[in-house]
Design a protein around this motif. Structure first.
Motif, PDB file in Angstrom:
ATOM      1  N   THR A   1      -1.014   4.539  -0.163  1.00 12.00           N
ATOM      2  CA  THR A   1      -1.817   5.663   0.315  1.00 12.00           C
ATOM      3  C   THR A   1      -1.946   5.602   1.820  1.00 12.00           C
ATOM      4  OG1 THR A   1      -3.852   4.411   0.073  1.00 12.00           O
ATOM      5  CG2 THR A   1      -3.115   5.670  -1.846  1.00 12.00           C
ATOM      6  N   VAL A   2      -2.281   6.716   2.439  1.00 12.02           N
ATOM      7  CA  VAL A   2      -2.426   6.810   3.889  1.00 12.02           C
ATOM      8  C   VAL A   2      -3.640   6.029   4.354  1.00 12.02           C
ATOM      9  CG1 VAL A   2      -2.735   8.422   5.811  1.00 12.02           C
ATOM     10  CG2 VAL A   2      -1.298   9.057   3.875  1.00 12.02           C
ATOM     11  N   GLU A   3      -4.703   6.034   3.541  1.00 16.52           N
ATOM     12  CA  GLU A   3      -5.924   5.324   3.918  1.00 16.52           C
ATOM     13  C   GLU A   3      -5.681   3.825   4.025  1.00 16.52           C
ATOM     14  OE1 GLU A   3     -10.546   4.905   2.349  1.00 16.52           O
ATOM     15  OE2 GLU A   3      -9.074   6.107   1.242  1.00 16.52           O
ATOM     16  N   GLN A   4      -4.941   3.291   3.088  1.00 14.60           N
ATOM     17  CA  GLN A   4      -4.641   1.858   3.142  1.00 14.60           C
ATOM     18  C   GLN A   4      -3.783   1.515   4.362  1.00 14.60           C
ATOM     19  OE1 GLN A   4      -2.846   1.005  -0.614  1.00 14.60           O
ATOM     20  NE2 GLN A   4      -4.814   0.966  -1.738  1.00 14.60           N
TER      21      GLN A   4
ATOM     22  N   GLN B   1      -3.435  -0.881   9.817  1.00 13.36           N
ATOM     23  CA  GLN B   1      -3.117  -0.752  11.237  1.00 13.36           C
ATOM     24  C   GLN B   1      -4.323  -1.076  12.106  1.00 13.36           C
ATOM     25  OE1 GLN B   1      -1.552   3.185  11.743  1.00 13.36           O
ATOM     26  NE2 GLN B   1       0.466   2.665  10.828  1.00 13.36           N
ATOM     27  N   LYS B   2      -5.518  -0.622  11.680  1.00 14.67           N
ATOM     28  CA  LYS B   2      -6.727  -0.948  12.444  1.00 14.67           C
ATOM     29  C   LYS B   2      -6.954  -2.461  12.479  1.00 14.67           C
ATOM     30  CE  LYS B   2      -9.256   3.376  11.698  1.00 14.67           C
ATOM     31  NZ  LYS B   2     -10.475   4.002  11.091  1.00 14.67           N
TER      32      LYS B   2
ATOM     33  N   PRO C   1       0.833  -1.223   0.000  1.00 16.38           N
ATOM     34  CA  PRO C   1       0.000   0.000   0.000  1.00 16.38           C
ATOM     35  C   PRO C   1       0.856   1.258   0.000  1.00 16.38           C
ATOM     36  CG  PRO C   1       0.015  -1.033   2.158  1.00 16.38           C
ATOM     37  CD  PRO C   1       0.694  -1.984   1.236  1.00 16.38           C
TER      38      PRO C   1
ATOM     39  N   ILE D   1      -3.721   3.133   7.229  1.00 17.97           N
ATOM     40  CA  ILE D   1      -4.560   3.233   8.426  1.00 17.97           C
ATOM     41  C   ILE D   1      -5.460   2.020   8.558  1.00 17.97           C
ATOM     42  CG2 ILE D   1      -6.417   4.564   9.494  1.00 17.97           C
ATOM     43  CD1 ILE D   1      -5.128   7.080   8.263  1.00 17.97           C
ATOM     44  N   ARG D   2      -6.037   1.584   7.402  1.00 19.48           N
ATOM     45  CA  ARG D   2      -6.892   0.398   7.446  1.00 19.48           C
ATOM     46  C   ARG D   2      -6.113  -0.842   7.904  1.00 19.48           C
ATOM     47  NH1 ARG D   2      -7.973  -0.015   2.386  1.00 19.48           N
ATOM     48  NH2 ARG D   2      -9.504   1.674   2.380  1.00 19.48           N
TER      49      ARG D   2
END
Length: 317
Positions: free
Chosen positions: A223-226, A231-232, A221, A228-229
């Motif tokens: 992008t930042v969104e990927q 890590q969650k 990944p 963060i997902r």
């Protein structure tokens, strides 16, 4: 020696004969009444006998001395002794003229065998030197052979050790590769089992790029969104694992507490049963003691009546 023995035997025989004669005379004088005398006559006779005996002893002593002198002159001459040469008065007449020199042989000019002796010493020294050189050569040769053998054996040991190290390294490398392949196969098998048992696992794996390296061939990944997902998802997975661990620990604690409670109850029950059995045993013993006491004869209790004496002489036996 033969003359001395004969002389001693003769002296012993004479003494024995005199003793016998004296004893015979004494018996004749004592037991014969006709010739028995007392007082001065007896003393005179004894003195005469003593004089005759003294003369005989002197004669025997003289004969013994003559026999001893004759034996020494015949068998013990002075020149037959071992140390006679030390006191021989005619020694200088019997010596060799070469041995009778008055100058010591160690002085200069008085050693006629000096040259031959020096020659023998030189030859002996030469032989010793040759022998020592040969021994040193043998020692050096043996030392060289021993050193060569030592170096050769050392090289062989080093080569063998190097081969063993290389073989161990190859074995460790093969074991590491086999372990890696086994781990990858186990991970792949685990993912396959989860895919078969949990349909949502495929979607979650697909939604999180890079989670399954063996199945996900897409780039990581970016992008930042990927990120963060992902890590969650890791946080949720960690919480789930912690929850499972806590549940497992709680289950173990419950089992341990139940086991301890059951053991305590069993111990109390066993103590209660033992106490009841002890009480029953005590009551039984008391009852038996009372019964036995009642069955004892009256004589033991100190009470005797007419019925006790009526028991005797009731039969012929």
């Amino acid at each position: 020696m033969q003359n001395i023995e004969l002389t001693s035997e003769r002296a012993a025989r004479l003494i024995l004969e005199r003793r016998r004669d004296r004893e015979a005379e004494r018996r004749e004088r004592v037991f014969n009444d006709k010739v028995r005398t007392d007082g001065d006559a007896d003393a005179l006779h004894q003195s005469r006998a003593a004089g005759v005996l003294q003369i005989r002893r002197m004669k025997q002593k003289h004969e013994l001395e003559e026999a001893l002198h004759a034996f020494r002159s015949q068998n013990q001459q002075a020149w037959t002794r071992t140390e006679f040469d030390l006191n021989d008065p005619d020694r200088w007449r019997k010596m060799d003229p070469s041995d009778a020199q008055m100058i010591l042989p160690g002085l200069v000019g008085e050693d006629p065998t000096k040259s031959s002796r020096h020659q023998r010493q030189k030859e002996q020294l030469r032989e010793w030197l040759v022998q020592q050189q040969a021994e040193q050569g043998d020692l050096q040769g043996s030392a060289g052979a021993g050193g060569w053998k030592y170096n050769q054996s050392r090289e062989e040991i080093l080569n063998t050790a190097g081969e063993r190290l290389h073989l161990q390294k190859e074995q460790r490398k093969e074991a590491a590769i086999a372990t890696k392949n086994y781990n990858l196969a186990m991970i792949e098998e685990k993912h396959q089992l989860k895919e078969q048992n949990d349909p949502d696992y495929v979607l979650e794996s697909a939604a999180v790029p890079g989670f399954s390296p063996s199945a996900d061939v897409r780039p990581p990944p970016k992008t930042v969104e990927q990120v963060i997902r992902f890590q969650k998802y890791q946080i949720q997975e960690k919480k789930r694992l912690e929850l499972e661990r806590k549940q497992e620990e709680e289950r173990f604690d419950r089992v341990r507490l139940d086991s301890a409670r059951a053991a305590l109850l069993m111990e109390r029950r066993q103590a209660r049963i033992s106490k009841q059995l002890r009480r029953q045993l005590d009551s039984t013993n008391v009852h038996l003691a009372q019964t036995h006491k009642q069955q004892k004869p009256d004589i033991e209790r100190g009470q005797i009546d007419e019925s006790f004496f009526s028991k005797f002489n009731t039969c012929s036996r």
